[in-house]
Design a protein around this motif. Structure first.
Motif, PDB file in Angstrom:
ATOM      1  N   LEU A   1      -3.138   3.509  -2.407  1.00  0.00           N
ATOM      2  CA  LEU A   1      -3.162   2.589  -3.548  1.00  0.00           C
ATOM      3  C   LEU A   1      -2.692   1.235  -3.054  1.00  0.00           C
ATOM      4  O   LEU A   1      -1.563   1.105  -2.579  1.00  0.00           O
ATOM      5  CB  LEU A   1      -2.236   3.080  -4.657  1.00  0.00           C
ATOM      6  CG  LEU A   1      -2.368   4.540  -5.089  1.00  0.00           C
ATOM      7  CD1 LEU A   1      -1.396   4.846  -6.224  1.00  0.00           C
ATOM      8  CD2 LEU A   1      -3.792   4.846  -5.523  1.00  0.00           C
ATOM      9  N   THR A   2      -3.557   0.244  -3.155  1.00  0.00           N
ATOM     10  CA  THR A   2      -3.245  -1.071  -2.575  1.00  0.00           C
ATOM     11  C   THR A   2      -3.256  -2.150  -3.648  1.00  0.00           C
ATOM     12  O   THR A   2      -4.205  -2.233  -4.441  1.00  0.00           O
ATOM     13  CB  THR A   2      -4.286  -1.426  -1.492  1.00  0.00           C
ATOM     14  OG1 THR A   2      -4.301  -0.388  -0.508  1.00  0.00           O
ATOM     15  CG2 THR A   2      -3.976  -2.750  -0.828  1.00  0.00           C
ATOM     16  N   LYS A   3      -2.214  -2.945  -3.658  1.00  0.00           N
ATOM     17  CA  LYS A   3      -2.131  -4.119  -4.535  1.00  0.00           C
ATOM     18  C   LYS A   3      -2.034  -5.358  -3.658  1.00  0.00           C
ATOM     19  O   LYS A   3      -1.138  -5.455  -2.805  1.00  0.00           O
ATOM     20  CB  LYS A   3      -0.862  -4.044  -5.386  1.00  0.00           C
ATOM     21  CG  LYS A   3      -1.080  -3.366  -6.713  1.00  0.00           C
ATOM     22  CD  LYS A   3      -1.753  -4.323  -7.676  1.00  0.00           C
ATOM     23  CE  LYS A   3      -1.695  -3.768  -9.097  1.00  0.00           C
ATOM     24  NZ  LYS A   3      -2.597  -4.511  -9.982  1.00  0.00           N
TER      25      LYS A   3
ATOM     26  N   LYS B   1     -10.607  -5.629 -12.355  1.00  0.00           N
ATOM     27  CA  LYS B   1     -10.586  -5.024 -13.695  1.00  0.00           C
ATOM     28  C   LYS B   1     -10.196  -3.552 -13.571  1.00  0.00           C
ATOM     29  O   LYS B   1     -10.883  -2.786 -12.898  1.00  0.00           O
ATOM     30  CB  LYS B   1     -11.965  -5.150 -14.339  1.00  0.00           C
ATOM     31  CG  LYS B   1     -12.308  -6.587 -14.701  1.00  0.00           C
ATOM     32  CD  LYS B   1     -13.639  -6.700 -15.389  1.00  0.00           C
ATOM     33  CE  LYS B   1     -13.922  -8.125 -15.826  1.00  0.00           C
ATOM     34  NZ  LYS B   1     -13.924  -9.102 -14.733  1.00  0.00           N
ATOM     35  N   THR B   2      -9.083  -3.204 -14.190  1.00  0.00           N
ATOM     36  CA  THR B   2      -8.627  -1.809 -14.120  1.00  0.00           C
ATOM     37  C   THR B   2      -8.313  -1.290 -15.518  1.00  0.00           C
ATOM     38  O   THR B   2      -7.990  -2.069 -16.421  1.00  0.00           O
ATOM     39  CB  THR B   2      -7.351  -1.677 -13.263  1.00  0.00           C
ATOM     40  OG1 THR B   2      -6.319  -2.455 -13.867  1.00  0.00           O
ATOM     41  CG2 THR B   2      -7.571  -2.152 -11.846  1.00  0.00           C
ATOM     42  N   LYS B   3      -8.412   0.035 -15.673  1.00  0.00           N
ATOM     43  CA  LYS B   3      -8.077   0.638 -16.967  1.00  0.00           C
ATOM     44  C   LYS B   3      -6.672   1.244 -16.934  1.00  0.00           C
ATOM     45  O   LYS B   3      -5.919   1.118 -17.878  1.00  0.00           O
ATOM     46  CB  LYS B   3      -9.097   1.728 -17.307  1.00  0.00           C
ATOM     47  CG  LYS B   3     -10.459   1.146 -17.660  1.00  0.00           C
ATOM     48  CD  LYS B   3     -11.470   2.246 -17.944  1.00  0.00           C
ATOM     49  CE  LYS B   3     -12.844   1.632 -18.153  1.00  0.00           C
ATOM     50  NZ  LYS B   3     -13.914   2.565 -17.867  1.00  0.00           N
ATOM     51  N   ILE B   4      -6.343   1.934 -15.849  1.00  0.00           N
ATOM     52  CA  ILE B   4      -5.012   2.546 -15.740  1.00  0.00           C
ATOM     53  C   ILE B   4      -4.292   1.941 -14.537  1.00  0.00           C
ATOM     54  O   ILE B   4      -4.640   2.224 -13.383  1.00  0.00           O
ATOM     55  CB  ILE B   4      -5.115   4.083 -15.559  1.00  0.00           C
ATOM     56  CG1 ILE B   4      -5.994   4.686 -16.658  1.00  0.00           C
ATOM     57  CG2 ILE B   4      -3.723   4.711 -15.541  1.00  0.00           C
ATOM     58  CD1 ILE B   4      -6.271   6.174 -16.471  1.00  0.00           C
ATOM     59  N   PRO B   5      -3.298   1.079 -14.789  1.00  0.00           N
ATOM     60  CA  PRO B   5      -2.599   0.456 -13.645  1.00  0.00           C
ATOM     61  C   PRO B   5      -1.803   1.477 -12.838  1.00  0.00           C
ATOM     62  O   PRO B   5      -1.415   2.530 -13.356  1.00  0.00           O
ATOM     63  CB  PRO B   5      -1.670  -0.559 -14.307  1.00  0.00           C
ATOM     64  CG  PRO B   5      -1.606  -0.204 -15.740  1.00  0.00           C
ATOM     65  CD  PRO B   5      -2.795   0.617 -16.082  1.00  0.00           C
ATOM     66  N   PHE B   6      -1.557   1.146 -11.573  1.00  0.00           N
ATOM     67  CA  PHE B   6      -0.871   2.074 -10.664  1.00  0.00           C
ATOM     68  C   PHE B   6       0.497   2.513 -11.216  1.00  0.00           C
ATOM     69  O   PHE B   6       0.914   3.648 -11.014  1.00  0.00           O
ATOM     70  CB  PHE B   6      -0.651   1.431  -9.293  1.00  0.00           C
ATOM     71  CG  PHE B   6      -1.913   1.172  -8.520  1.00  0.00           C
ATOM     72  CD1 PHE B   6      -3.122   1.760  -8.887  1.00  0.00           C
ATOM     73  CD2 PHE B   6      -1.900   0.339  -7.404  1.00  0.00           C
ATOM     74  CE1 PHE B   6      -4.288   1.514  -8.174  1.00  0.00           C
ATOM     75  CE2 PHE B   6      -3.053   0.093  -6.676  1.00  0.00           C
ATOM     76  CZ  PHE B   6      -4.248   0.677  -7.064  1.00  0.00           C
TER      77      PHE B   6
ATOM     78  N   THR C   1       0.844  -1.205   0.000  1.00  0.00           N
ATOM     79  CA  THR C   1       0.000   0.000   0.000  1.00  0.00           C
ATOM     80  C   THR C   1       0.870   1.243   0.000  1.00  0.00           C
ATOM     81  O   THR C   1       1.733   1.410   0.871  1.00  0.00           O
ATOM     82  CB  THR C   1      -0.922   0.026   1.236  1.00  0.00           C
ATOM     83  OG1 THR C   1      -1.787  -1.115   1.187  1.00  0.00           O
ATOM     84  CG2 THR C   1      -1.776   1.289   1.267  1.00  0.00           C
ATOM     85  N   ASP C   2       0.637   2.096  -0.981  1.00  0.00           N
ATOM     86  CA  ASP C   2       1.271   3.419  -0.997  1.00  0.00           C
ATOM     87  C   ASP C   2       0.288   4.419  -0.414  1.00  0.00           C
ATOM     88  O   ASP C   2      -0.872   4.475  -0.846  1.00  0.00           O
ATOM     89  CB  ASP C   2       1.617   3.845  -2.429  1.00  0.00           C
ATOM     90  CG  ASP C   2       2.680   2.965  -3.049  1.00  0.00           C
ATOM     91  OD1 ASP C   2       3.671   2.671  -2.366  1.00  0.00           O
ATOM     92  OD2 ASP C   2       2.505   2.556  -4.215  1.00  0.00           O
ATOM     93  N   PHE C   3       0.747   5.190   0.560  1.00  0.00           N
ATOM     94  CA  PHE C   3      -0.091   6.218   1.177  1.00  0.00           C
ATOM     95  C   PHE C   3       0.496   7.583   0.816  1.00  0.00           C
ATOM     96  O   PHE C   3       1.686   7.830   1.040  1.00  0.00           O
ATOM     97  CB  PHE C   3      -0.127   6.042   2.689  1.00  0.00           C
ATOM     98  CG  PHE C   3      -0.962   7.067   3.396  1.00  0.00           C
ATOM     99  CD1 PHE C   3      -2.326   6.896   3.519  1.00  0.00           C
ATOM    100  CD2 PHE C   3      -0.390   8.222   3.909  1.00  0.00           C
ATOM    101  CE1 PHE C   3      -3.109   7.854   4.163  1.00  0.00           C
ATOM    102  CE2 PHE C   3      -1.156   9.189   4.543  1.00  0.00           C
ATOM    103  CZ  PHE C   3      -2.522   8.993   4.668  1.00  0.00           C
TER     104      PHE C   3
ATOM    105  N   GLN D   1     -12.430  -1.103  -6.085  1.00  0.00           N
ATOM    106  CA  GLN D   1     -11.465  -1.917  -6.840  1.00  0.00           C
ATOM    107  C   GLN D   1     -11.351  -1.328  -8.230  1.00  0.00           C
ATOM    108  O   GLN D   1     -12.136  -1.633  -9.126  1.00  0.00           O
ATOM    109  CB  GLN D   1     -11.927  -3.360  -6.918  1.00  0.00           C
ATOM    110  CG  GLN D   1     -11.463  -4.199  -5.750  1.00  0.00           C
ATOM    111  CD  GLN D   1     -11.731  -5.673  -5.929  1.00  0.00           C
ATOM    112  OE1 GLN D   1     -11.554  -6.219  -7.008  1.00  0.00           O
ATOM    113  NE2 GLN D   1     -12.159  -6.321  -4.860  1.00  0.00           N
ATOM    114  N   LEU D   2     -10.395  -0.465  -8.373  1.00  0.00           N
ATOM    115  CA  LEU D   2     -10.194   0.252  -9.628  1.00  0.00           C
ATOM    116  C   LEU D   2      -8.704   0.518  -9.803  1.00  0.00           C
ATOM    117  O   LEU D   2      -7.909   0.297  -8.898  1.00  0.00           O
ATOM    118  CB  LEU D   2     -10.929   1.595  -9.599  1.00  0.00           C
ATOM    119  CG  LEU D   2     -12.463   1.571  -9.658  1.00  0.00           C
ATOM    120  CD1 LEU D   2     -13.020   2.925  -9.276  1.00  0.00           C
ATOM    121  CD2 LEU D   2     -12.950   1.163 -11.042  1.00  0.00           C
ATOM    122  N   GLY D   3      -8.354   1.040 -10.951  1.00  0.00           N
ATOM    123  CA  GLY D   3      -7.006   1.548 -11.165  1.00  0.00           C
ATOM    124  C   GLY D   3      -7.043   3.057 -11.005  1.00  0.00           C
ATOM    125  O   GLY D   3      -7.968   3.626 -10.399  1.00  0.00           O
TER     126      GLY D   3
END
Lengths: 440, 475
Positions: free
Chosen positions: B148-150, B109-114, B28-30, B195-197
């Motif tokens: 942002l969490t992966k 399902k994401t459109k723009i990855p982190f 996780t980026d904060f 749950q998105l990008g």
């Protein structure tokens, strides 16, 4: 573990680049948790976790990366190398820190509290056997916690502590309940049995039908565990200098509107309890005792280095959230044997539940009564009560409405286990409060 | 790694009745900004495995951050040893049917990855949001943050389960505090996670929202206090989601009903006898458990017991049908449940968690709801919450409210609160908003369990109208 921390942190510090300063923090534990329901084992879990944090400063930029380590040198050094790479790459285009606080050497300390813990399966079976005749729900927690902190300027701190706790509640067939806890650094069967027997006796008091009270203002005795719940929520913003400056503190009415607390109320951050490390996340060492309120007068708020820098104040080595880690509310004069007599007619409240600020900027808190709470008439317990919701401000119940404070206080360990076991705890007395406001 | 874990399971399985390894890695980026300036940036990574052992009917767990074969073997030995030495004191006696041997993969399902945007760029966006929040000199504090969490989960079992899931989650919020004459008011966007990008960072929209939030913070300084009365109440999705969470989600958890949570979060006013019969709310109330709704925060294909996820009605036309309980609780209670056994990290065992609990949209437009109210209030955005241990007596506070008089919105109100009892509250549900009022909300912080677990939950909710609710103002 201290030896391994020294090894891995030395590796980190020896690999810093020119111009970089680095602080390394370890949070670790080897803990066994056993969850009970109906005096049987619902879930047993063993947790071995080590988490390192590397905070890097360069060119007035600051970035920290926290990550799990294995405890095996080869694997962890490789991980450190990759974390360094990520940090350096990210810091390149990062903005300078707005309120940059350069690391410094805050000295050294080392504390090791060794316990005599009973092997977990043996202790689990003892609890199941001793409680087989009652309905117990709760958790046994046992193990060792580590905290380490070093930096590239020579700072070095170590804290480790072995402890266990049994946090439980007992239930009658009518779903009445009492709360109990037993913990420390060495388990003694007779002490546990005595604690359990006390809980069972208290549960018997609950067998009468509930008295249903209408919402309104009642005279109350709040036992130490209930006061601890209020203190817990008060610490959420109530002791923070930053929160006051940013307009969200419950002490705004104290600062701006002349609201005051009772001369009977004194609150102190007191590390002499010995329950947690005196150094904070940045390795800054807090003074052993710092009065927050003395006889109702605000003496100090907690000031982190960050807040100090932003508002031109002096830091007192508070954590970044500026909450108390080892709070003590001072005792008064009310003797235990006089509690019911002095209460007269009203509510005896042993525990509170799910507290929250209902209007933080005005210092108003809401929450529920829970577990063994009784209606008392003329100094005699009459019946348990149906639960009630309170909603009242600190300026009432810790202000003019605070009548008496007990001459004893009880220490409660911080038993939160979100992500990892918490350290610390608090010490609170009981209080008689008039016109405590119940709304539902 | 899955093949390596499989080899270890082959080694372990002869000593027990069943065994699994669940690897969990979360980064996780904060990122934060305050008052038109960058603030803290940090990253937290958690990585470890949980070994789960079934022996003599009992499931025991050992989690370790030591990912070497030696470390995982030690964890297995600890879990097995506990199960063997405490086998006479088990609450439950299960067989390996509690861990289905499902296989598959799942990814958000994401459109723009982190990775497409740097943390520094994101921080610049957040700084811009705090600038937009400061609509007046009366704004004394403006802040914005994003997480942002992966998350990657790999699971293998000795009975043939083999699945992996990867989640991409964006959480964010921003707020402004306005001050005048010793009065402070805070208005926020409302903490939300999906749950998105990075498509969730639509800056044009967020800057508009930041201006609205800042403007409303200042507006509250001039607003009247919320009245104390019993009135019609329209609750917006950014508050109603927490009402659903606390007074429908938690009381329907089967592990609470079975008493596992009694010592911590509490019990429930719902009993086993209520399922299939109890009128939980008015017949307009339709509540689903839906782990498959795209972009909702707690969507997944497998729960942490390996059960395949499926949408189910918990409450249909007001009648309580099903509990929020995973496979273990379903067996223990005999009550129909859902695929909801989840853990928050590698270091905690799975238990019953609510996941996505949604109110299905109705057929009332927002305008129709207002038109039908002679005197009432609309409340927006949670700021305070509390409920009893049986999930009955609750109190909620909101940031911002509007007064409705004779079917029209007339004034802004400050310090709005309401309280009630779950049972009667949902019976007073009078209108359910249509799809146009429906919003997807999610929180990363639902606390429960011993040891404690904080987990992500989602709630997709329309605006709803309730009759005769006790409302009140500030201190």
């Amino acid at each position: 573990m201290e030896k391994y921390f020294n090894e891995i942190s030395s590796y980190i510090l020896s690999n810093k680049d020119v111009g970089e300063e680095v602080t390394v923090t370890l949070t670790g534990e080897k803990t066994q948790f056993v969850r009970f329901n109906k005096s049987k084992i619902r879930q047993g879990s063993d947790v071995h976790q080590l988490t390192l944090s590397m905070a890097i400063q360069k060119d007035e930029k600051h970035y920290s990366y926290e990550f799990s380590i294995t405890g095996k040198s080869v694997n962890d050094k490789s991980k450190v190398d990759s974390v360094y790479k990520v940090c350096r790459s990210r810091m390149e285009d990062m903005a300078k820190a707005t309120f940059f606080i350069p690391f410094k050497n805050n000295g050294s300390s080392s504390v090791t509290n060794t316990g005599k813990l009973v092997e977990i399966t043996e202790l689990t079976n003892i609890i199941c056997v001793e409680t087989a005749h009652v309905d117990l729900a709760g958790i046994l927690t046992s193990g060792i916690c580590y905290r380490g902190n070093v930096n590239s300027l020579g700072q070095s701190h170590w804290f480790e502590s072995e402890s266990f706790s049994v946090d439980y509640s007992l239930y009658s067939e009518k779903e009445k309940a009492v709360k109990g806890s037993y913990g420390g650094s060495a388990f003694e069967l007779n002490s546990f049995k005595a604690k359990l027997e006390e809980s069972i006796r208290n549960l018997k008091h609950m067998e009468k039908d509930n008295k249903i009270l209408e919402p309104g203002k009642y005279r109350c005795y709040l036992a130490p565990a209930a006061i601890n719940e209020i203190l817990d929520i008060f610490c959420w913003g109530g002791t923070s200098q930053g929160a006051l400056k940013q307009g969200s503190s419950p002490l705004l009415p104290y600062e701006n509107k002349g609201k005051r607390l009772s001369p009977k109320f004194s609150l102190c951050e007191d590390f002499s309890l010995g329950l947690t490390s005196q150094f904070n996340d940045d390795g800054e060492v807090f003074t052993q005792k710092l009065p927050i309120f003395k006889n109702g007068q605000l003496e100090n708020l907690l000031v982190s280095s960050r807040t100090a820098k932003e508002y031109g104040l002096k830091s007192n080595a508070a954590n970044s959230d500026e909450s108390l880690r080892s709070p003590v509310i001072y005792s008064g004069k009310l003797k235990r044997e006089d509690i019911l007599k002095e209460l007269g007619t009203g509510l005896y409240i042993s525990n509170l539940h799910y507290l929250n600020w209902s209007d933080q900027k005005q210092g108003r808190i809401t929450g529920m009564t829970r577990f063994a709470c009784f209606w008392v008439e003329d100094g005699e317990i009459v019946a348990p009560i149906k639960d009630l919701r309170f909603d009242d401000t600190i300026y009432h119940f810790w202000g003019d409405n605070l009548e008496q404070v007990t001459d004893f206080a009880e220490t409660e360990l911080n038993n939160h286990t979100y992500s990892s076991r918490s350290l610390g705890g608090s010490k609170c007395p009981g209080m008689i409060i008039k016109d405590f406001n119940f709304t539902l | 790694m899955m093949d390596e874990y499989k080899k270890l399971l082959n080694e372990f399985s002869s000593a027990c009745d069943w065994v699994s390894i669940r690897e969990y890695k979360e980064v996780t980026d904060f990122i934060m900004a305050r008052n038109s300036m960058p603030d803290q940036v940090n990253t937290v990574e958690s990585h470890g495995v949980m070994v789960e052992v079934l022996y003599a009917g009992q499931v025991s767990y050992a989690g370790t951050c030591d990912l070497t074969n030696e470390g995982i073997k030690l964890a297995f030995d600890k879990a097995l040893n506990f199960a063997i030495k405490t086998k006479d004191n088990n609450l439950c006696h299960f067989d390996d049917s509690i861990r289905p041997a499902n296989t598959g993969e799942n990814q958000s399902k994401t459109k723009i990855p982190f990775v497409k945007v740097s943390l520094a760029e994101l921080q610049t966006h957040l700084v811009d949001i705090t600038k937009a929040l400061k609509v007046s000199e009366e704004i004394i504090e403006a802040s914005a943050w994003a997480m942002l969490t992966k998350t990657h989960v790999n699971y293998v079992s000795s009975s043939g389960a083999k699945w992996s899931q990867e989640f991409s989650i964006v959480s964010k919020d921003f707020s402004a505090t306005a001050s005048r004459d010793n009065e402070n008011q805070t208005r926020s966007y409302g903490m939300n996670g999906r749950q998105l990008g990075l498509e969730d960072f639509d800056m044009e929209l967020l800057l508009q929202e930041a201006k609205r939030v800042g403007t409303q913070a200042v507006e509250l300084l001039d607003a009247e206090e919320c009245p104390t009365d019993s009135l019609d109440l329209i609750i917006a999705p950014d508050q109603l989601y927490l009402q659903v969470h606390e007074s429908i989600g938690h009381p329907l958890e089967l592990d609470r009903i079975l008493g596992d949570e009694r010592n911590y979060a509490g019990w429930s006013f719902i009993g086993a006898q209520d399922f299939g019969k109890r009128q939980y709310g008015s017949d307009l109330l339709n509540v689903t458990f839906d782990p498959l709704l795209e972009s909702e925060m707690a969507s997944y294909v497998f729960d942490d017991n390996g059960l395949k996820a499926k949408k189910e009605y918990l409450i249909k036309d007001g009648i309580l049908l099903r509990g929020i309980g995973g496979i273990e609780s379903q067996i223990r209670s005999g009550i129909a449940g859902v695929s909801c056994a989840r853990s928050c990290d590698w270091n905690r065992p799975p238990m019953d968690r609510m996941g996505n609990i949604n109110i299905e949209p109705g057929d009332s437009s927002f305008e129709d709801m207002i038109k039908g109210v002679s005197k009432g209030i609309i409340m927006y955005t949670n700021r305070s919450w509390s409920i009893d241990d049986y999930r009955n007596k609750f109190q909620f506070g909101c940031e911002y409210a509007k007064l409705i008089e004779s079917g029209k919105i007339t004034k802004t109100l400050k310090n709005p609160n309401y309280r009630g009892v779950t049972d009667s509250f949902w019976m007073n549900l009078d209108k359910v908003g249509d799809k146009n009022t429906y919003e997807i909300w999610g929180s990363p912080y639902c606390g429960k369990g011993e040891p404690n677990q904080s987990i992500r939950v989602g709630h997709a909710i329309p605006s709803c109208l309730f009759k005769n609710i006790e409302v009140f103002g500030g201190a």
